[in-house]
Design a protein around this motif. Structure first.
Motif, PDB file in Angstrom:
ATOM      1  N   ASP A   1      30.498 -31.072  20.769  1.00 49.49           N
ATOM      2  CA  ASP A   1      31.683 -31.090  19.959  1.00 49.49           C
ATOM      3  C   ASP A   1      31.412 -30.571  18.748  1.00 49.49           C
ATOM      4  O   ASP A   1      31.995 -30.517  17.555  1.00 49.49           O
ATOM      5  CB  ASP A   1      31.917 -32.606  19.662  1.00 49.49           C
ATOM      6  CG  ASP A   1      32.502 -33.288  20.893  1.00 49.49           C
ATOM      7  OD1 ASP A   1      33.037 -32.559  21.877  1.00 49.49           O
ATOM      8  OD2 ASP A   1      32.576 -34.492  20.926  1.00 49.49           O
TER       9      ASP A   1
ATOM     10  N   GLY B   1      28.964 -30.969  26.904  1.00 51.02           N
ATOM     11  CA  GLY B   1      30.013 -31.644  25.725  1.00 51.02           C
ATOM     12  C   GLY B   1      29.804 -31.678  24.476  1.00 51.02           C
ATOM     13  O   GLY B   1      29.899 -32.672  23.914  1.00 51.02           O
TER      14      GLY B   1
ATOM     15  N   ARG C   1      27.771 -25.251  26.335  1.00 44.84           N
ATOM     16  CA  ARG C   1      28.685 -26.135  25.430  1.00 44.84           C
ATOM     17  C   ARG C   1      29.616 -26.869  26.505  1.00 44.84           C
ATOM     18  O   ARG C   1      29.541 -28.202  26.474  1.00 44.84           O
ATOM     19  CB  ARG C   1      29.586 -25.488  24.447  1.00 44.84           C
ATOM     20  CG  ARG C   1      30.467 -26.502  23.502  1.00 44.84           C
ATOM     21  CD  ARG C   1      31.190 -25.795  22.446  1.00 44.84           C
ATOM     22  NE  ARG C   1      31.513 -26.505  21.361  1.00 44.84           N
ATOM     23  CZ  ARG C   1      32.787 -26.799  20.942  1.00 44.84           C
ATOM     24  NH1 ARG C   1      33.520 -26.256  22.015  1.00 44.84           N
ATOM     25  NH2 ARG C   1      33.106 -27.546  20.266  1.00 44.84           N
ATOM     26  N   GLU C   2      30.345 -26.569  27.466  1.00 43.03           N
ATOM     27  CA  GLU C   2      31.023 -26.982  28.353  1.00 43.03           C
ATOM     28  C   GLU C   2      30.084 -27.997  29.445  1.00 43.03           C
ATOM     29  O   GLU C   2      30.646 -28.972  29.398  1.00 43.03           O
ATOM     30  CB  GLU C   2      31.760 -25.984  29.248  1.00 43.03           C
ATOM     31  CG  GLU C   2      32.744 -25.227  28.396  1.00 43.03           C
ATOM     32  CD  GLU C   2      33.339 -24.258  29.150  1.00 43.03           C
ATOM     33  OE1 GLU C   2      33.093 -23.974  30.340  1.00 43.03           O
ATOM     34  OE2 GLU C   2      34.372 -23.219  28.635  1.00 43.03           O
ATOM     35  N   GLN C   3      28.898 -27.464  29.716  1.00 45.45           N
ATOM     36  CA  GLN C   3      28.210 -28.408  30.347  1.00 45.45           C
ATOM     37  C   GLN C   3      27.602 -29.482  29.834  1.00 45.45           C
ATOM     38  O   GLN C   3      27.626 -30.636  30.336  1.00 45.45           O
ATOM     39  CB  GLN C   3      26.919 -27.503  31.040  1.00 45.45           C
ATOM     40  CG  GLN C   3      25.784 -28.266  31.898  1.00 45.45           C
ATOM     41  CD  GLN C   3      24.547 -27.495  31.982  1.00 45.45           C
ATOM     42  OE1 GLN C   3      24.858 -26.553  32.947  1.00 45.45           O
ATOM     43  NE2 GLN C   3      23.493 -27.801  31.472  1.00 45.45           N
TER      44      GLN C   3
ATOM     45  N   GLN D   1      30.873 -19.920  20.220  1.00 49.92           N
ATOM     46  CA  GLN D   1      30.769 -19.932  21.684  1.00 49.92           C
ATOM     47  C   GLN D   1      32.294 -19.392  22.207  1.00 49.92           C
ATOM     48  O   GLN D   1      32.260 -18.842  23.591  1.00 49.92           O
ATOM     49  CB  GLN D   1      30.622 -21.225  22.273  1.00 49.92           C
ATOM     50  CG  GLN D   1      31.788 -22.429  22.093  1.00 49.92           C
ATOM     51  CD  GLN D   1      31.682 -22.904  20.648  1.00 49.92           C
ATOM     52  OE1 GLN D   1      30.928 -22.712  20.032  1.00 49.92           O
ATOM     53  NE2 GLN D   1      33.049 -23.424  20.272  1.00 49.92           N
ATOM     54  N   ASP D   2      33.247 -19.293  21.603  1.00 52.09           N
ATOM     55  CA  ASP D   2      34.595 -18.842  21.929  1.00 52.09           C
ATOM     56  C   ASP D   2      34.853 -17.338  21.108  1.00 52.09           C
ATOM     57  O   ASP D   2      35.918 -16.900  21.349  1.00 52.09           O
ATOM     58  CB  ASP D   2      35.856 -19.657  21.662  1.00 52.09           C
ATOM     59  CG  ASP D   2      35.405 -21.092  22.270  1.00 52.09           C
ATOM     60  OD1 ASP D   2      35.264 -21.015  23.495  1.00 52.09           O
ATOM     61  OD2 ASP D   2      35.919 -21.969  21.658  1.00 52.09           O
TER      62      ASP D   2
ATOM     63  N   LYS E   1      28.987 -20.652  25.505  1.00 51.40           N
ATOM     64  CA  LYS E   1      30.246 -21.389  26.071  1.00 51.40           C
ATOM     65  C   LYS E   1      29.891 -22.084  26.975  1.00 51.40           C
ATOM     66  O   LYS E   1      30.475 -23.529  27.351  1.00 51.40           O
ATOM     67  CB  LYS E   1      31.194 -20.279  26.266  1.00 51.40           C
ATOM     68  CG  LYS E   1      32.674 -20.689  26.671  1.00 51.40           C
ATOM     69  CD  LYS E   1      33.749 -19.792  26.995  1.00 51.40           C
ATOM     70  CE  LYS E   1      34.954 -20.525  27.290  1.00 51.40           C
ATOM     71  NZ  LYS E   1      35.835 -20.722  26.063  1.00 51.40           N
TER      72      LYS E   1
END
Length: 153
Positions: A87, A85, A81-83, A17-18, A78
């Protein structure tokens, strides 16, 4: 092509994602759970990966690295994943479109997406567990946990 227990897992290098490249060879020596899913932000995929997020210690405590793979582009992964959480890494099999899913036998070429394939790769790079579900069929994750427990034993 379908993979069976004991087969050598197909190698891959994909951006997460990064946009950091993750390769299966780079993880050799560590068991890896590969979770292919159709699309980020979809209802069933969100439910499955949130359960995986909530029960992640089951895998990490056994020394297993979890990777989730879809044909979504990295920026979408990305945001998802942020929405949610998550890991664990979300890998983008966007281009060449679905090449890794094809290598694992879990690509639906008519829909342009991965189906719900789950593979546990042992530390030597061989398939220790495999399960494939259709795109609309949510996975029961107890089989994965059993396979991880057997691998850790």
């Amino acid at each position: 092509m379908s993979l069976s227990v004991g087969d050598v897992a197909p190698e891959f290098s994909l951006p997460d994602q990064d946009r950091q490249v993750v390769s299966l060879t780079g993880l050799r020596g560590t068991p890896v759970l590969l979770v292919f899913y159709p699309f980020a932000f979809s209802r069933i995929c969100t439910g499955e990966l949130c359960q995986l997020r909530d029960e992640l210690a089951t895998y990490t405590d056994a020394g297993v690295r979890v990777l989730a793979l879809s044909t979504d582009p990295a920026p979408a992964l990305k945001a998802w994943r942020e929405q949610e959480g998550f890991d664990f890494a979300l890998l983008s099999d966007f281009w060449p479109h679905g090449a890794v899913a094809q290598a694992y036998g879990v690509f639906n070429d008519k829909a342009g997406m991965a189906v719900r394939g789950t593979f546990l790769v042992d530390a030597e790079g061989r398939i220790a567990f495999t399960e494939v579900n259709g795109p609309g069929d949510a996975r029961e994750q107890s089989g994965w946990k059993d396979a991880v427990a057997q691998l850790a034993a």
